[in-house]
Design a protein around this motif. Sequence first.
Motif, PDB file in Angstrom:
ATOM      1  N   HIS A   1       0.842  -1.198   0.000  1.00 24.17           N
ATOM      2  CA  HIS A   1       0.000   0.000   0.000  1.00 24.17           C
ATOM      3  C   HIS A   1       0.878   1.250   0.000  1.00 24.17           C
ATOM      4  O   HIS A   1       1.946   1.268   0.616  1.00 24.17           O
ATOM      5  CB  HIS A   1      -0.891  -0.003   1.238  1.00 24.17           C
ATOM      6  CG  HIS A   1      -1.771   1.200   1.348  1.00 24.17           C
ATOM      7  ND1 HIS A   1      -2.919   1.353   0.600  1.00 24.17           N
ATOM      8  CD2 HIS A   1      -1.656   2.334   2.094  1.00 24.17           C
ATOM      9  CE1 HIS A   1      -3.485   2.515   0.902  1.00 24.17           C
ATOM     10  NE2 HIS A   1      -2.726   3.120   1.796  1.00 24.17           N
TER      11      HIS A   1
ATOM     12  N   GLN B   1       0.500   5.760  -0.073  1.00 14.51           N
ATOM     13  CA  GLN B   1      -0.316   6.972  -0.054  1.00 14.51           C
ATOM     14  C   GLN B   1       0.347   8.018  -0.954  1.00 14.51           C
ATOM     15  O   GLN B   1       1.510   8.369  -0.751  1.00 14.51           O
ATOM     16  CB  GLN B   1      -0.414   7.519   1.375  1.00 14.51           C
ATOM     17  CG  GLN B   1      -1.184   6.642   2.338  1.00 14.51           C
ATOM     18  CD  GLN B   1      -2.660   7.009   2.384  1.00 14.51           C
ATOM     19  OE1 GLN B   1      -3.105   7.932   1.694  1.00 14.51           O
ATOM     20  NE2 GLN B   1      -3.423   6.312   3.200  1.00 14.51           N
TER      21      GLN B   1
ATOM     22  N   ALA C   1      -0.036  11.917  -2.741  1.00 11.47           N
ATOM     23  CA  ALA C   1      -0.722  13.214  -2.762  1.00 11.47           C
ATOM     24  C   ALA C   1      -0.255  13.993  -3.985  1.00 11.47           C
ATOM     25  O   ALA C   1       0.847  13.772  -4.501  1.00 11.47           O
ATOM     26  CB  ALA C   1      -0.431  13.996  -1.476  1.00 11.47           C
TER      27      ALA C   1
ATOM     28  N   GLN D   1      -3.595   4.872  -2.689  1.00  9.65           N
ATOM     29  CA  GLN D   1      -4.618   5.846  -2.320  1.00  9.65           C
ATOM     30  C   GLN D   1      -4.117   7.228  -2.708  1.00  9.65           C
ATOM     31  O   GLN D   1      -2.991   7.612  -2.383  1.00  9.65           O
ATOM     32  CB  GLN D   1      -4.910   5.786  -0.823  1.00  9.65           C
ATOM     33  CG  GLN D   1      -6.058   6.687  -0.388  1.00  9.65           C
ATOM     34  CD  GLN D   1      -6.433   6.477   1.063  1.00  9.65           C
ATOM     35  OE1 GLN D   1      -5.916   5.583   1.728  1.00  9.65           O
ATOM     36  NE2 GLN D   1      -7.327   7.296   1.572  1.00  9.65           N
TER      37      GLN D   1
ATOM     38  N   ARG E   1      -4.837  11.480  -3.067  1.00 10.15           N
ATOM     39  CA  ARG E   1      -5.624  12.630  -2.614  1.00 10.15           C
ATOM     40  C   ARG E   1      -4.919  13.925  -2.990  1.00 10.15           C
ATOM     41  O   ARG E   1      -3.694  13.975  -3.122  1.00 10.15           O
ATOM     42  CB  ARG E   1      -5.850  12.590  -1.108  1.00 10.15           C
ATOM     43  CG  ARG E   1      -4.574  12.569  -0.268  1.00 10.15           C
ATOM     44  CD  ARG E   1      -4.894  12.603   1.199  1.00 10.15           C
ATOM     45  NE  ARG E   1      -3.761  12.278   2.039  1.00 10.15           N
ATOM     46  CZ  ARG E   1      -3.471  12.895   3.171  1.00 10.15           C
ATOM     47  NH1 ARG E   1      -4.246  13.881   3.585  1.00 10.15           N
ATOM     48  NH2 ARG E   1      -2.442  12.536   3.902  1.00 10.15           N
TER      49      ARG E   1
ATOM     50  N   ASP F   1       2.734  10.711   6.839  1.00 13.46           N
ATOM     51  CA  ASP F   1       1.306  10.617   6.529  1.00 13.46           C
ATOM     52  C   ASP F   1       1.067  10.259   5.064  1.00 13.46           C
ATOM     53  O   ASP F   1       0.033   9.694   4.713  1.00 13.46           O
ATOM     54  CB  ASP F   1       0.599  11.924   6.872  1.00 13.46           C
ATOM     55  CG  ASP F   1       0.415  12.105   8.365  1.00 13.46           C
ATOM     56  OD1 ASP F   1       0.587  11.114   9.103  1.00 13.46           O
ATOM     57  OD2 ASP F   1       0.112  13.224   8.807  1.00 13.46           O
ATOM     58  N   ILE F   2       1.983  10.655   4.172  1.00 16.03           N
ATOM     59  CA  ILE F   2       1.930  10.235   2.777  1.00 16.03           C
ATOM     60  C   ILE F   2       3.292   9.666   2.412  1.00 16.03           C
ATOM     61  O   ILE F   2       4.282   9.866   3.126  1.00 16.03           O
ATOM     62  CB  ILE F   2       1.551  11.387   1.815  1.00 16.03           C
ATOM     63  CG1 ILE F   2       2.624  12.482   1.835  1.00 16.03           C
ATOM     64  CG2 ILE F   2       0.175  11.943   2.142  1.00 16.03           C
ATOM     65  CD1 ILE F   2       2.414  13.536   0.754  1.00 16.03           C
ATOM     66  N   ASP F   3       3.348   8.947   1.294  1.00 16.62           N
ATOM     67  CA  ASP F   3       4.584   8.290   0.886  1.00 16.62           C
ATOM     68  C   ASP F   3       5.243   8.948  -0.318  1.00 16.62           C
ATOM     69  O   ASP F   3       6.466   8.966  -0.437  1.00 16.62           O
ATOM     70  CB  ASP F   3       4.307   6.819   0.566  1.00 16.62           C
ATOM     71  CG  ASP F   3       3.739   6.080   1.764  1.00 16.62           C
ATOM     72  OD1 ASP F   3       4.374   6.121   2.833  1.00 16.62           O
ATOM     73  OD2 ASP F   3       2.656   5.478   1.638  1.00 16.62           O
TER      74      ASP F   3
END
Length: 301
Positions: A93, A95, A97, A125, A127, A142-144
Amino acid sequence: MELRWLESFVVVAEELHFARASVRLHLAPSALSAQIRALESHLGVRLVDRGRRTRPALTSAGRLFLEEARLTLAQAARAEAVGRRAGRGELGHAQIAYVASAAFSGVLTDVLTRCAAPGTELTVQVRELETPAQLEALACGDIDVGFLRFRPEYPPEVTATCLLTEQVVLALPAGAPLAAYDAVPAAQLRDECFVAPHFDEEYGCRDQILEVAEQGGFSPRCAPPVRDFIAALTMVGGGLGVALVPDSLRRVQIPGVAFRPLADVAPTTRLVGAYRKGEASPAVRAVIRRLREAAAATATA
């Protein structure tokens, strides 16, 4: 209980012949017999009747245990496959942005397409997030991966790869006199009000506006900052100013907005992919590899 015991037992149960089972397992018959005895001792029950004059046969306990042994071996094989694929970054997984303007560049969708390639089961995911918030989210985990506009400096734990360098163009009201130009001279923007995203007040847009103003010989007048380039284009469409935007924003169809190149100055903007240095997650490293592949493809296009 060792998996090799279960494997040996299943093969013996299928062959009901220790010599043939030994050949399949590449074991000496004595070693195979020792493994079966070790399994029976561990369970406290006889699984195989070893007749001297008859072929071996499963006991009632052996028949019941066979089904569970097969299920256990199958699950162990699945677990091993998942572990190996996860280690190669084929599972996991991440993340991601992005700034709003990145969605129109084509690079973001290219990276996402690469992440969804056959044989890969990465869960990504996505955003929208402004550049300063992305840098903070990267630093704290919080994000990758972030898709954002170039910054001269990044947090110590963050690095970036340039994905795309594109020309900056002028967005202006479609009905304005300046729209009659094929390319707008900088001096003609003397009386215009520039609209820019607020997070670019110190970087990028501000420098581009100053570059255009210097070429045109005037001091720029700026509207109150807006959230992003889409908001800036909306204000332009409403006749409230002009904006300097990445060329990829031409794809945005907002009523009342026209795009023109600048005639005598050529500012550029860079879209970068940012990520943590020394990233430990195989899944995130896989996304970073695809990001670099997309950057290389764009550079050679």
